[in-house]
Design an enzyme around this catalytic site. Structure first.
Site, PDB file in Angstrom:
ATOM      1  N   ASP A 111     -14.931  15.473  -4.062  1.00  0.00           N
ATOM      2  CA  ASP A 111     -14.675  16.282  -5.167  1.00  0.00           C
ATOM      3  C   ASP A 111     -13.798  17.627  -4.297  1.00  0.00           C
ATOM      4  O   ASP A 111     -13.917  17.677  -3.133  1.00  0.00           O
ATOM      5  CB  ASP A 111     -15.976  16.886  -5.975  1.00  0.00           C
ATOM      6  N   GLU A 167      -8.376  19.324  -3.806  1.00  0.00           N
ATOM      7  CA  GLU A 167      -6.855  19.459  -4.148  1.00  0.00           C
ATOM      8  C   GLU A 167      -6.036  20.089  -2.841  1.00  0.00           C
ATOM      9  O   GLU A 167      -5.025  19.864  -3.037  1.00  0.00           O
ATOM     10  CB  GLU A 167      -6.842  20.562  -5.216  1.00  0.00           C
ATOM     11  N   ASP A 203     -12.560  17.722 -15.003  1.00  0.00           N
ATOM     12  CA  ASP A 203     -13.753  18.600 -15.961  1.00  0.00           C
ATOM     13  C   ASP A 203     -13.080  18.863 -17.108  1.00  0.00           C
ATOM     14  O   ASP A 203     -12.403  19.833 -17.644  1.00  0.00           O
ATOM     15  CB  ASP A 203     -13.911  19.912 -15.141  1.00  0.00           C
TER      16      ASP A 203
END
Length: 583
Positions: free
Chosen positions: A200, A203, A276
């Site tokens: 997670d 990016e 999300d």
């Protein structure tokens, strides 16, 4: 390598903005969508088959914060007889959010907990972020500094930024040496008993600045680059490091990783989800389009956070989301810290029953769904396909994004709006059977289907052989259960792919691939069967179920078999030709 963005205009135009000196375009010709996707997979890399358990239902929350809570969740699933294969551990299982650690107070015996979960048929999935807390007393940080694996600024100083643990260093995953260093740290989590991993925040994200400054330096496979040049690929290189490390630590196993960030080719290393989302009808409504677009981009093993990550779904919204997601590739409920509990039993008896029904259906369909994953791995075909795959020249089908093909032969059209008691369903050309009633529908046409809370309009193509298994509480619970072959009269080709579901032996031919070719002239159904591969399933009975009018005679290789209620029971599956006379 350059970074850039694509803007899709409302007028159909496409604008490509690129930073850097190079613009490279690969143009893939079809003409059919399946051919384009096959060539895209050849270009960017094919996905591997995942472990079979990942196709089951997953339960997650940010976070199940203690051993006691995890045990309660697992116990409720088994006592309520709601199938579930995996429980996810979000970041609060860690010791102060330090990667590759766990909180010894909240989880005093993590290996014992995970062993007990395994005993009850659960797998455990752990989150890992790229940020490594700046703490010289933390062994991962200290070793990373010593081994010189963290990203630097142009002046040679270590770049750091705030994430969950506070100030963090970040590995330079564009370096093969760093990827090897990263992969070794998973050993302690594997020893504890974790089965899969969730990468997670890759990016990469940092608090406040959103991501790295553009001048952060990267090795870039020895060529050297700045962050603005490799930003989009950072997440892919992280999951590459994770997957390759797991493959070294557990050779011969299918090691599963899923990721929040991806780039072209990430399907070689990981699956994904839509991130999300919010507990709104609008977010449910756009989910099928998002997942179909991911499939068209090579990342077909994808799903959404059922019920929404942010917010609190109503009972109706949660039920609609889960019943729709039963026909998504990745099937997981997940929600944020501070939101209400979001397990299937939290919304009353009616919703619990609806959720159980569709989770059970998901498990019954696993033989068919696993075959879709074989098609994806072998041919690049997404499991969840836009309706225009039926006829790419039909512009009306291109605009439909609230129903989809789930593989070759299933058409799914869920209710995606509040208070929706009925909906229109576009039926493509040909004959389709209502999955629930066996009523045939002749397409192309548009029909109205009732959509009570416990009903998803679902249709099966004429000529399909739909393989189904038993209801089970987890994948592998009933390895010798009967295999059902549901026959829907028509003319078509169907497939059934099988292997051990865990090892890489299938790559050396240890699989079983069955091709079914059905022909039907209105009076006689002929089904021919061809089998290839060296793998043999456990000995199991076979049930043939005819979805048609009365069957009064069935021959297997010219030998008659007893028919009762349009079903035939077989002790083995060595036959090659089935002939059935239909009244």
């Amino acid at each position: 390598m350059s970074d850039g963005e694509i803007t899709l205009g409302e007028d159909g135009g496409v604008v490509y903005h690129v930073l850097g000196e190079e613009l490279r375009l690969e143009i893939l010709f079809g003409p059919e969508p399946a051919q384009v996707l096959a060539r895209y997979a050849d270009l960017t890399g094919h996905a591997s088959l995942p472990p079979r358990w990942t196709l089951g239902y997953h339960q997650s929350r940010w976070s199940y914060e203690s051993e006691r809570v995890v045990r309660e969740i697992a116990r409720e699933f088994r006592q309520r007889r709601i199938p579930c294969d995996a429980i996810h551990f979000d970041i609060d299982y860690m010791d102060g959010f330090r990667c590759f650690t766990w909180d010894r107070n909240a989880f005093p015996d993590l290996p014992g907990l995970l062993a007990d979960l395994h005993e009850d048929g659960f797998k455990a999935v752990a989150m890992i972020d790229p940020g490594i807390k700046v703490d010289r007393g933390y062994d991962v940080c200290a070793d990373g500094v010593e081994q010189d694996v963290f990203c630097k600024l142009p002046d040679g100083s270590l770049f750091h930024g705030p994430v969950w643990p506070g100030e963090c260093y970040f590995p330079d995953f564009t370096s093969p040496r760093v990827r090897t260093w990263w992969g070794q740290w998973y050993e302690r989590l594997l020893r504890a008993g974790f089965d899969g991993f969730w990468n997670d925040m890759n990016e990469p994200t940092i608090f406040g600045g959103k991501t790295f400054p553009p001048r952060v330096q990267h090795d870039f496979e020895g060529q050297g680059a700045e962050h603005w040049q490799v930003h989009s690929a950072y997440g892919m290189q992280m999951v590459r490091a994770t997957k390759e490390g797991l493959d070294r630590l557990r050779p011969g196993r299918r090691n599963w990783v899923f990721t929040r960030s991806a780039y072209a080719g990430t399907q070689r290393y990981a699956s994904t989800w839509t991130g999300d989302n919010f507990s709104t009808w609008e977010d449910l409504r756009i989910t099928p389009a998002m997942l179909m677009n991911l499939g068209l981009s090579g990342m077909a093993f994808a799903g959404s956070d059922i019920g929404g990550f942010n917010g609190a779904p109503t009972p109706e919204l949660y039920a609609r989301w889960l019943t729709s997601a039963a026909f998504h590739p990745f099937f997981r409920t997940h929600t944020a810290k501070g939101t209400p509990w979001q397990e299937p039993w939290r919304y009353g008896e009616e919703v619990e029953a609806v959720c159980r029904k569709y989770i059970e259906l998901r498990y019954r369909l696993l033989p068919a769904i696993y075959t879709l994953f074989w098609q994806y791995a072998a041919q690049g075909m997404p499991m969840m396909r836009p309706l225009f795959f039926e006829d790419p020249t039909d512009e009306r089908l291109r605009a439909i994004d609230d129903q989809w093909l789930f593989g070759d032969h299933l058409l799914v059209a869920p209710a995606l709006e509040a208070g929706m008691h009925a909906r229109e369903v576009v039926i493509p050309a040909g004959t389709w059977y209502d999955f629930w009633s066996d009523e045939p529908v002749e397409g192309p046409c548009i029909i109205s289907c009732e959509t009570p809370l416990d009903s998803v309009p679902l249709f099966v193509r004429a000529g399909a052989v739909l393989p189904m298994g038993p209801v089970q509480q987890f994948v592998g619970e009933k390895p010798d259960a009967p295999l059902e072959l549901h026959l829907f009269p028509g003319t078509a080709v169907s497939w059934l792919y099988e292997d051990d579901g865990e090892s890489l032996a299938y790559q050396q031919g240890a699989f079983r691939l069955t091709r079914f070719e059905m022909h039907f002239d209105g009076a006689e159904l002929v089904l021919r069967r061809e089998v290839s591969g060296t793998w043999r399933p456990p000995r199991r009975p076979i049930t043939i179920i005819f979805h048609t009018d009365t069957i009064y005679q069935v021959l297997f290789d010219d030998s008659p078999h007893f028919v009762l209620n349009n079903q035939v029971q077989l002790a083995d599956d060595t036959w090659q030709v089935l002939r059935a006379a239909i009244a």
